[in-house]
Design an enzyme around this catalytic site. Structure first.
Site, short mmCIF file in Angstrom:
data_model
loop_
_atom_site.label_atom_id
_atom_site.label_comp_id
_atom_site.label_asym_id
_atom_site.label_seq_id
_atom_site.Cartn_x
_atom_site.Cartn_y
_atom_site.Cartn_z
N HIS A 195 0.62 -1.22 0.33
CA HIS A 195 -0.31 -0.22 -0.11
C HIS A 195 0.69 1.37 -0.30
CE1 HIS A 195 -3.11 -2.18 1.90
NE2 HIS A 195 -1.93 -3.19 1.91
N TYR A 196 0.37 2.50 -0.49
CA TYR A 196 0.92 3.64 0.51
C TYR A 196 0.00 4.00 1.82
CZ TYR A 196 -1.69 6.11 -3.52
OH TYR A 196 -2.84 7.19 -3.72
N THR A 197 0.86 4.91 2.22
CA THR A 197 -0.51 5.35 3.04
C THR A 197 -0.96 6.52 2.39
OG1 THR A 197 1.59 7.28 3.62
CG2 THR A 197 1.51 5.58 4.97
N GLU B 72 2.48 -0.58 4.40
CA GLU B 72 2.23 0.15 4.51
C GLU B 72 2.94 1.33 4.03
OE1 GLU B 72 -0.46 2.12 3.60
OE2 GLU B 72 -2.44 1.18 4.50
#
Length: 261
Positions: A35-37, A100
């Site tokens: 994921h990205y945050t 993340e």
């Protein structure tokens, strides 16, 4: 929640999140989900992942300077995937370890991922595979792969090719953009659309073989492009997209049971 021993020596800090539970039916994690945050700062993202009212969490957060923070023990089910599916499986949280990666994302000024951060992601993935494996290369996925109608992360700037060079993930060189031929787009229908949907579904994406290039098919194609054909992300299945999908299907790792046989 009190601190717990980190699962890997490369973890710099443990910041426990209360948001986790048991993996369902004793499911062993055999997927890594990236994921990205998608928040303005990494610290804000970490705070949210550890806030009980947020009902979200991840096993790890990787900061832009390469620092790795663990929030949930790997044996526990973190709440990072949301409504999602892959290869017919809908409880992605039970079968995955969520990472993340700090980046503001498309909403707050999406930017390139620093090399130091990517090196940390690669090291973390290798550590997880060593301890939790076998994990097939084609089950190291983007959040957008498993939730294409909702999510864009980690997005078209994420350097999947660099991960592949280090043995992480399934990747092929994308086909050139300028291959002539018919492109399929929203509103099209027919056998070519059915074949495209079949190929995407065979690879793992959650799309039915309806023969109609509907909004779901467009979103799935967009997610595929964000991961595997990043030079142009437009939801149109041109020959570059379809040739890249074919190459991925042809080079896909054999099922792990077959590899061991």
């Amino acid at each position: 929640m009190s601190a717990f021993p980190p699962d890997s020596f490369i973890v710099a800090d443990v910041v426990p999140s209360p948001n986790h539970d048991e993996r369902k039916d004793g499911r062993r994690p055999d997927m890594i989900l990236l994921h990205y945050t998608g928040m303005t700062t990494g610290e804000a993202a970490l705070s949210r992942l550890c806030l009980s009212d947020s009902k979200v969490s991840a096993h790890y957060v990787v900061f832009e300077d390469g620092r790795i923070v663990q929030c949930v023990p790997e044996q526990r089910r973190a709440w990072h995937a949301g409504v999602s599916s892959w290869a017919g499986e809908t409880d992605i949280n039970s079968c995955s370890i969520g990472i993340e990666i700090v980046n503001p994302g498309h909403e707050f000024g999406y930017r390139d991922f620093p090399l130091r951060q990517i090196a940390a992601v690669i090291s973390l993935c290798k550590s997880i595979i060593t301890r939790r494996g076998p994990i097939s290369a084609d089950r190291i996925l983007a959040h957008s792969d498993v939730a294409p109608t909702r999510k864009q992360d980690p997005g078209e700037k994420f350097p999947w090719a660099l991960l592949s060079e280090s043995g992480i993930g399934h990747w092929v060189r994308p086909a050139p953009l300028d291959i002539a031929g018919r492109a399929l787009k929203l509103g099209d229908s027919g056998e070519l659309v059915t074949r495209l949907q079949r190929s995407l579904r065979t690879y793992g994406y959650g799309v039915d073989e309806t023969g109609l290039y509907d909004e779901l098919t467009r979103d799935v194609v967009t997610a595929f492009q964000r991961h595997f054909r990043q030079a142009r992300v437009d939801g149109i299945a041109d020959n570059s997209t379809m040739f890249t999908l074919r190459a991925l299907t042809e080079t896909r790792p054999a099922p792990l049971g077959a590899q061991r046989a």
